[in-house]
Design a protein around this motif. Structure first.
Motif, PDB file in Angstrom:
ATOM      1  N   PHE A  65       0.860  -1.166   0.000  1.00  0.00           N
ATOM      2  CA  PHE A  65       0.000   0.000   0.000  1.00  0.00           C
ATOM      3  C   PHE A  65       0.904   1.225   0.000  1.00  0.00           C
ATOM      4  CE2 PHE A  65      -2.724  -3.120   2.293  1.00  0.00           C
ATOM      5  CZ  PHE A  65      -3.803  -3.138   1.425  1.00  0.00           C
ATOM      6  N   ASN A  66       0.528   2.244  -0.735  1.00  0.00           N
ATOM      7  CA  ASN A  66       1.356   3.443  -0.782  1.00  0.00           C
ATOM      8  C   ASN A  66       0.488   4.695  -0.802  1.00  0.00           C
ATOM      9  OD1 ASN A  66       3.746   4.975  -1.045  1.00  0.00           O
ATOM     10  ND2 ASN A  66       3.301   5.242  -3.215  1.00  0.00           N
ATOM     11  N   PRO A  67       0.627   5.585   0.181  1.00  0.00           N
ATOM     12  CA  PRO A  67       1.514   5.464   1.352  1.00  0.00           C
ATOM     13  C   PRO A  67       1.020   4.387   2.317  1.00  0.00           C
ATOM     14  CG  PRO A  67       0.774   7.742   1.008  1.00  0.00           C
ATOM     15  CD  PRO A  67      -0.088   6.869   0.167  1.00  0.00           C
ATOM     16  N   THR A  68       1.938   3.868   3.089  1.00  0.00           N
ATOM     17  CA  THR A  68       1.574   2.829   4.049  1.00  0.00           C
ATOM     18  C   THR A  68       0.721   3.400   5.173  1.00  0.00           C
ATOM     19  OG1 THR A  68       3.644   1.707   3.575  1.00  0.00           O
ATOM     20  CG2 THR A  68       2.513   1.080   5.590  1.00  0.00           C
ATOM     21  N   SER A  69       1.085   4.584   5.629  1.00  0.00           N
ATOM     22  CA  SER A  69       0.366   5.222   6.733  1.00  0.00           C
ATOM     23  C   SER A  69      -0.128   6.587   6.297  1.00  0.00           C
ATOM     24  CB  SER A  69       1.274   5.382   7.953  1.00  0.00           C
ATOM     25  OG  SER A  69       1.783   4.136   8.354  1.00  0.00           O
ATOM     26  N   ILE A  70      -1.426   6.808   6.462  1.00  0.00           N
ATOM     27  CA  ILE A  70      -1.961   8.117   6.104  1.00  0.00           C
ATOM     28  C   ILE A  70      -2.689   8.723   7.302  1.00  0.00           C
ATOM     29  CG2 ILE A  70      -2.203   7.480   3.679  1.00  0.00           C
ATOM     30  CD1 ILE A  70      -5.252   7.350   4.161  1.00  0.00           C
ATOM     31  N   GLN A  71      -2.887  10.020   7.226  1.00  0.00           N
ATOM     32  CA  GLN A  71      -3.616  10.738   8.267  1.00  0.00           C
ATOM     33  C   GLN A  71      -4.750  11.517   7.604  1.00  0.00           C
ATOM     34  OE1 GLN A  71      -1.264  13.115  11.011  1.00  0.00           O
ATOM     35  NE2 GLN A  71      -2.907  14.623  11.128  1.00  0.00           N
ATOM     36  N   VAL A  72      -5.951  11.374   8.173  1.00  0.00           N
ATOM     37  CA  VAL A  72      -7.116  12.064   7.612  1.00  0.00           C
ATOM     38  C   VAL A  72      -7.909  12.718   8.731  1.00  0.00           C
ATOM     39  CG1 VAL A  72      -7.256  10.385   5.720  1.00  0.00           C
ATOM     40  CG2 VAL A  72      -8.662  10.072   7.769  1.00  0.00           C
ATOM     41  N   SER A  73      -8.858  13.552   8.344  1.00  0.00           N
ATOM     42  CA  SER A  73      -9.748  14.183   9.314  1.00  0.00           C
ATOM     43  C   SER A  73     -10.855  13.195   9.696  1.00  0.00           C
ATOM     44  CB  SER A  73     -10.378  15.430   8.702  1.00  0.00           C
ATOM     45  OG  SER A  73      -9.383  16.318   8.269  1.00  0.00           O
ATOM     46  N   PRO A  74     -11.478  13.396  10.846  1.00  0.00           N
ATOM     47  CA  PRO A  74     -12.589  12.529  11.251  1.00  0.00           C
ATOM     48  C   PRO A  74     -13.684  12.499  10.188  1.00  0.00           C
ATOM     49  CG  PRO A  74     -11.874  13.860  13.103  1.00  0.00           C
ATOM     50  CD  PRO A  74     -11.121  14.353  11.909  1.00  0.00           C
ATOM     51  N   GLY A  75     -14.127  11.306   9.855  1.00  0.00           N
ATOM     52  CA  GLY A  75     -15.205  11.149   8.885  1.00  0.00           C
ATOM     53  C   GLY A  75     -14.780  11.273   7.426  1.00  0.00           C
ATOM     54  N   ALA A  76     -13.505  11.470   7.170  1.00  0.00           N
ATOM     55  CA  ALA A  76     -13.040  11.648   5.787  1.00  0.00           C
ATOM     56  C   ALA A  76     -13.221  10.362   4.988  1.00  0.00           C
ATOM     57  CB  ALA A  76     -11.572  12.055   5.780  1.00  0.00           C
ATOM     58  N   THR A  77     -13.454  10.540   3.702  1.00  0.00           N
ATOM     59  CA  THR A  77     -13.552   9.392   2.802  1.00  0.00           C
ATOM     60  C   THR A  77     -12.180   9.106   2.211  1.00  0.00           C
ATOM     61  OG1 THR A  77     -15.859   9.820   2.236  1.00  0.00           O
ATOM     62  CG2 THR A  77     -14.573   8.525   0.668  1.00  0.00           C
ATOM     63  N   VAL A  78     -11.727   7.874   2.383  1.00  0.00           N
ATOM     64  CA  VAL A  78     -10.427   7.461   1.852  1.00  0.00           C
ATOM     65  C   VAL A  78     -10.655   6.617   0.611  1.00  0.00           C
ATOM     66  CG1 VAL A  78      -8.283   6.214   2.333  1.00  0.00           C
ATOM     67  CG2 VAL A  78      -9.418   7.518   4.157  1.00  0.00           C
ATOM     68  N   THR A  79      -9.852   6.865  -0.399  1.00  0.00           N
ATOM     69  CA  THR A  79      -9.976   6.142  -1.662  1.00  0.00           C
ATOM     70  C   THR A  79      -8.735   5.294  -1.906  1.00  0.00           C
ATOM     71  OG1 THR A  79     -11.298   7.931  -2.609  1.00  0.00           O
ATOM     72  CG2 THR A  79     -10.327   6.350  -4.149  1.00  0.00           C
ATOM     73  N   TRP A  80      -8.937   3.998  -2.071  1.00  0.00           N
ATOM     74  CA  TRP A  80      -7.852   3.096  -2.460  1.00  0.00           C
ATOM     75  C   TRP A  80      -7.996   2.809  -3.943  1.00  0.00           C
ATOM     76  CZ3 TRP A  80      -9.957   3.088   2.324  1.00  0.00           C
ATOM     77  CH2 TRP A  80      -9.088   3.010   3.415  1.00  0.00           C
ATOM     78  N   THR A  81      -6.939   3.002  -4.690  1.00  0.00           N
ATOM     79  CA  THR A  81      -6.976   2.796  -6.138  1.00  0.00           C
ATOM     80  C   THR A  81      -5.975   1.713  -6.527  1.00  0.00           C
ATOM     81  OG1 THR A  81      -7.562   5.124  -6.467  1.00  0.00           O
ATOM     82  CG2 THR A  81      -6.760   3.909  -8.387  1.00  0.00           C
ATOM     83  N   TRP A  82      -6.477   0.704  -7.209  1.00  0.00           N
ATOM     84  CA  TRP A  82      -5.614  -0.408  -7.630  1.00  0.00           C
ATOM     85  C   TRP A  82      -4.715   0.025  -8.786  1.00  0.00           C
ATOM     86  CZ3 TRP A  82      -9.000  -1.245  -4.136  1.00  0.00           C
ATOM     87  CH2 TRP A  82      -9.072  -2.443  -3.437  1.00  0.00           C
TER      88      TRP A  82
END
Ligand SMILES: [Cu+2]
Length: 137
Positions: A65-82
């Protein structure tokens, strides 16, 4: 001449003895008190993690996974793209976060919780190499 030779011989013997004594004495008493400065390497505790990258986009590659560690705001939508068409998944340890299921491409979006904390996930197909975390802060 004769007495000179005798005296010179005695002198040589005395010099040899003094050199021998000096030589013996020189070998002991060295190498003490050295090698006592290597006690300063005690700063490498408490780390263990890299600083999370502030982003909501993660690439799913072949066994990473890249980046391995991420930081987001509460409730944020994170998108993983293959980035490949090999099958991977995004599976959170916290069951309240929606997992991707096995996917061989495309993307997966998940809303993170409002509660702050570190949320770890992995690809259950490649758990030894594909691990990540989302820090909600
Ligand atoms: Cu995988």
């Amino acid at each position: 001449m004769k007495s000179f030779h005798v005296r010179r011989g005695a002198h040589w013997m005395a010099m040899s003895l003094m050199l021998a004594v000096a030589g013996c004495g020189g070998d002991s008493g060295t190498n003490t008190g050295g090698n006592t400065g290597n006690t300063g390497n005690t700063g490498n505790t408490g780390g263990g993690g890299t600083t999370p990258t502030v982003t909501t986009d993660v690439t799913v590659g072949d066994d990473f996974f890249n980046p391995t560690s991420i930081q987001v705001s509460p409730g944020a939508t994170v998108t993983w793209t293959w980035s490949s068409n090999r099958v991977h998944n995004v599976t959170f340890a916290d069951n309240t976060i929606t997992d991707s299921g096995d996917q061989g491409g495309g993307m997966h979006e998940t809303a993170m919780p409002m509660a702050t904390g570190d949320y770890t996930y992995q690809c259950t197909i490649h758990p030894s190499t594909m691990q990540g975390s989302v820090t909600v802060e």
